[in-house]
Design a protein around this motif. Structure first.
Motif, PDB file in Angstrom:
ATOM      1  N   ARG A  38       2.796  22.876  39.418  1.00 36.09           N
ATOM      2  CA  ARG A  38       3.250  24.253  39.668  1.00 36.09           C
ATOM      3  C   ARG A  38       4.717  24.424  39.268  1.00 36.09           C
ATOM      4  O   ARG A  38       5.087  25.411  38.628  1.00 36.09           O
ATOM      5  CB  ARG A  38       3.096  24.594  41.165  1.00 36.09           C
ATOM      6  CG  ARG A  38       1.689  24.973  41.574  1.00 36.09           C
ATOM      7  CD  ARG A  38       1.527  24.926  43.085  1.00 36.09           C
ATOM      8  NE  ARG A  38       2.498  25.755  43.807  1.00 36.09           N
ATOM      9  CZ  ARG A  38       2.325  27.041  44.092  1.00 36.09           C
ATOM     10  NH1 ARG A  38       1.234  27.645  43.710  1.00 36.09           N
ATOM     11  NH2 ARG A  38       3.238  27.714  44.756  1.00 36.09           N
ATOM     12  N   SER A  42       6.122  26.501  35.810  1.00 33.10           N
ATOM     13  CA  SER A  42       7.008  27.663  35.966  1.00 33.10           C
ATOM     14  C   SER A  42       8.370  27.443  35.295  1.00 33.10           C
ATOM     15  O   SER A  42       8.891  28.352  34.650  1.00 33.10           O
ATOM     16  CB  SER A  42       7.157  28.040  37.439  1.00 33.10           C
ATOM     17  OG  SER A  42       7.581  26.942  38.195  1.00 33.10           O
ATOM     18  N   GLU A  45       7.937  27.781  31.514  1.00 34.50           N
ATOM     19  CA  GLU A  45       7.885  29.202  31.127  1.00 34.50           C
ATOM     20  C   GLU A  45       9.305  29.761  31.048  1.00 34.50           C
ATOM     21  O   GLU A  45       9.656  30.475  30.106  1.00 34.50           O
ATOM     22  CB  GLU A  45       7.085  30.009  32.160  1.00 34.50           C
ATOM     23  CG  GLU A  45       5.607  29.674  32.268  1.00 34.50           C
ATOM     24  CD  GLU A  45       4.737  30.542  31.369  1.00 34.50           C
ATOM     25  OE1 GLU A  45       5.254  31.077  30.380  1.00 34.50           O
ATOM     26  OE2 GLU A  45       3.532  30.661  31.684  1.00 34.50           O
ATOM     27  N   ASN A 110       3.429  34.497  35.561  1.00 36.72           N
ATOM     28  CA  ASN A 110       2.939  33.137  35.827  1.00 36.72           C
ATOM     29  C   ASN A 110       3.969  32.330  36.619  1.00 36.72           C
ATOM     30  O   ASN A 110       3.612  31.501  37.458  1.00 36.72           O
ATOM     31  CB  ASN A 110       2.583  32.427  34.520  1.00 36.72           C
ATOM     32  CG  ASN A 110       1.653  31.243  34.742  1.00 36.72           C
ATOM     33  OD1 ASN A 110       0.857  31.227  35.686  1.00 36.72           O
ATOM     34  ND2 ASN A 110       1.761  30.234  33.893  1.00 36.72           N
ATOM     35  N   ILE A 111       5.247  32.580  36.354  1.00 37.31           N
ATOM     36  CA  ILE A 111       6.303  31.925  37.139  1.00 37.31           C
ATOM     37  C   ILE A 111       6.166  32.354  38.606  1.00 37.31           C
ATOM     38  O   ILE A 111       6.205  31.526  39.518  1.00 37.31           O
ATOM     39  CB  ILE A 111       7.707  32.293  36.602  1.00 37.31           C
ATOM     40  CG1 ILE A 111       7.930  31.678  35.217  1.00 37.31           C
ATOM     41  CG2 ILE A 111       8.788  31.832  37.575  1.00 37.31           C
ATOM     42  CD1 ILE A 111       9.227  32.103  34.549  1.00 37.31           C
ATOM     43  N   LYS A 112       5.958  33.653  38.818  1.00 32.96           N
ATOM     44  CA  LYS A 112       5.829  34.178  40.174  1.00 32.96           C
ATOM     45  C   LYS A 112       4.640  33.538  40.892  1.00 32.96           C
ATOM     46  O   LYS A 112       4.718  33.168  42.071  1.00 32.96           O
ATOM     47  CB  LYS A 112       5.667  35.700  40.130  1.00 32.96           C
ATOM     48  CG  LYS A 112       5.831  36.354  41.470  1.00 32.96           C
ATOM     49  CD  LYS A 112       5.805  37.858  41.369  1.00 32.96           C
ATOM     50  CE  LYS A 112       6.025  38.453  42.749  1.00 32.96           C
ATOM     51  NZ  LYS A 112       5.892  39.900  42.719  1.00 32.96           N
ATOM     52  N   ASN A 114       3.391  30.666  40.466  1.00 38.64           N
ATOM     53  CA  ASN A 114       3.560  29.235  40.732  1.00 38.64           C
ATOM     54  C   ASN A 114       4.767  28.886  41.597  1.00 38.64           C
ATOM     55  O   ASN A 114       5.092  27.703  41.744  1.00 38.64           O
ATOM     56  CB  ASN A 114       3.648  28.476  39.406  1.00 38.64           C
ATOM     57  CG  ASN A 114       2.292  28.303  38.757  1.00 38.64           C
ATOM     58  OD1 ASN A 114       1.429  27.603  39.282  1.00 38.64           O
ATOM     59  ND2 ASN A 114       2.059  28.972  37.640  1.00 38.64           N
ATOM     60  N   THR A 115       5.448  29.895  42.125  1.00 37.52           N
ATOM     61  CA  THR A 115       6.616  29.598  42.965  1.00 37.52           C
ATOM     62  C   THR A 115       6.480  30.279  44.323  1.00 37.52           C
ATOM     63  O   THR A 115       5.853  31.319  44.444  1.00 37.52           O
ATOM     64  CB  THR A 115       7.929  30.104  42.306  1.00 37.52           C
ATOM     65  OG1 THR A 115       7.732  31.440  41.890  1.00 37.52           O
ATOM     66  CG2 THR A 115       8.331  29.274  41.134  1.00 37.52           C
ATOM     67  N   LEU A 118      10.838  33.653  43.990  1.00 36.86           N
ATOM     68  CA  LEU A 118      11.400  33.856  42.656  1.00 36.86           C
ATOM     69  C   LEU A 118      12.487  34.927  42.753  1.00 36.86           C
ATOM     70  O   LEU A 118      12.234  36.034  43.228  1.00 36.86           O
ATOM     71  CB  LEU A 118      10.294  34.314  41.680  1.00 36.86           C
ATOM     72  CG  LEU A 118      10.742  34.813  40.309  1.00 36.86           C
ATOM     73  CD1 LEU A 118      11.442  33.708  39.515  1.00 36.86           C
ATOM     74  CD2 LEU A 118       9.549  35.352  39.514  1.00 36.86           C
ATOM     75  N   LEU A 132      14.031  29.574  41.124  1.00 39.02           N
ATOM     76  CA  LEU A 132      12.671  29.296  41.573  1.00 39.02           C
ATOM     77  C   LEU A 132      12.733  28.328  42.743  1.00 39.02           C
ATOM     78  O   LEU A 132      13.336  27.258  42.637  1.00 39.02           O
ATOM     79  CB  LEU A 132      11.850  28.648  40.458  1.00 39.02           C
ATOM     80  CG  LEU A 132      11.747  29.372  39.118  1.00 39.02           C
ATOM     81  CD1 LEU A 132      12.866  28.975  38.192  1.00 39.02           C
ATOM     82  CD2 LEU A 132      10.434  29.031  38.464  1.00 39.02           C
TER      83      LEU A 132
ATOM     84  N   THR B  40      -1.805  29.183  32.438  1.00 33.38           N
ATOM     85  CA  THR B  40      -2.310  29.782  33.675  1.00 33.38           C
ATOM     86  C   THR B  40      -3.501  29.006  34.249  1.00 33.38           C
ATOM     87  O   THR B  40      -4.010  29.348  35.314  1.00 33.38           O
ATOM     88  CB  THR B  40      -2.757  31.247  33.440  1.00 33.38           C
ATOM     89  OG1 THR B  40      -3.854  31.250  32.530  1.00 33.38           O
ATOM     90  CG2 THR B  40      -1.643  32.094  32.878  1.00 33.38           C
TER      91      THR B  40
END
Lengths: 137, 115
Positions: A38, A42, A45, A110-112, A114-115, A118, A132, B40
């Motif tokens: 995860r 992130s 990205e 996708n960052i959001k 997996n964290t 953010l 993050l 993803t």
């Protein structure tokens, strides 16, 4: 425990090297592999965003007993509308970035995903700071 | 679930670097040239089928814990890509079939889709 990695804007041959180094550090520290995935997805990205949009940047990783905080700071054009940039499918990436398999407007969402937390701060014409935070439990 | 040896046989494919144990099992398959989409995916033990042959294909797989990449349409992995794949424990396979044909065969063989 703190680590710092430099990111070179525009250089796609090196994109991901900072995230790769962070992954190696987290593995050595025996962090849960699912959490490692995860975190590295992130930050990768975010690193690709710096390479794609900024002139230069750095990734600062701070590891605490209860959380891992990664702060990615760049010098670049900044983000005029962060809410718009967070929308799936919105992208200002160049054709060159799209040829590398990115620029589909999926990175920030996708960052959001997996964290745990953010935080994005940006100033047009100056740069962007992305923080993050992932909790270990 | 399919074995690497079956993939090499059925797709007339070649393993170009990585784990040479052809008895390895692979559970899932996902086909895309869009690395943002690949990032993803949460599935483990996955084969990425792609026509995108650049360093970011390898980096994306490294970050996503993807252990196998199949390059279709005669796309060749560069030496730099092979070196990075070796370092990251990723097995690279190349074949001449189109993505559609490769996916069709892999599906019939029993490779599970992610979605």
């Amino acid at each position: 425990m703190d680590f710092k990695f430099d990111i070179e804007g525009g250089n796609f041959s090196k994109a991901g090297s900072a995230s790769s180094d962070v992954k190696k550090v987290l593995k050595k520290l025996n962090v849960d592999p699912k959490l490692i995935k995860r975190i590295v997805v992130s930050i990768y990205e975010a690193e690709v965003n710096v390479v794609a949009h900024a002139y230069e940047g750095e990734m600062n990783v701070s590891i605490f007993p209860e959380k891992i905080v990664v702060r990615i700071v760049d010098k670049g054009p900044g983000i005029p509308d962060i809410d718009l940039a967070m929308q799936k499918g919105y992208s200002t990436a160049s054709p060159a970035v799209r040829e590398m398999g990115f620029g589909a407007g999926m990175g920030l969402p996708n960052i959001k995903k997996n964290t745990n937390e953010l935080n994005i701060k940006s100033e047009v014409g100056v740069g962007t700071e992305v923080e993050l935070i992932n909790y270990l439990n | 679930m399919v074995k690497v040896s079956q993939i090499l046989d059925e797709l007339n494919a070649k393993l170009v670097c990585g784990n040479t144990d052809l008895n390895q099992d692979i559970n899932f398959g996902f086909a895309s040239d869009l690395m943002s989409d690949v990032l993803t995916i949460d599935s483990d033990n996955l084969l990425l089928v792609t026509g995108l042959n650049n360093l970011q294909t390898i980096r994306t797989s490294e970050m996503s814990d993807i252990p196998y990449i199949l390059f279709v349409r005669d796309k060749k992995a560069s030496e730099e890509m092979k070196s990075l794949a070796e370092e990251s424990g990723i097995t690279l396979i190349e074949c001449g079939y189109s993505m559609f044909r490769a996916c069709s065969i892999l599906c019939k063989m029993g490779l599970e889709p992610v979605y």
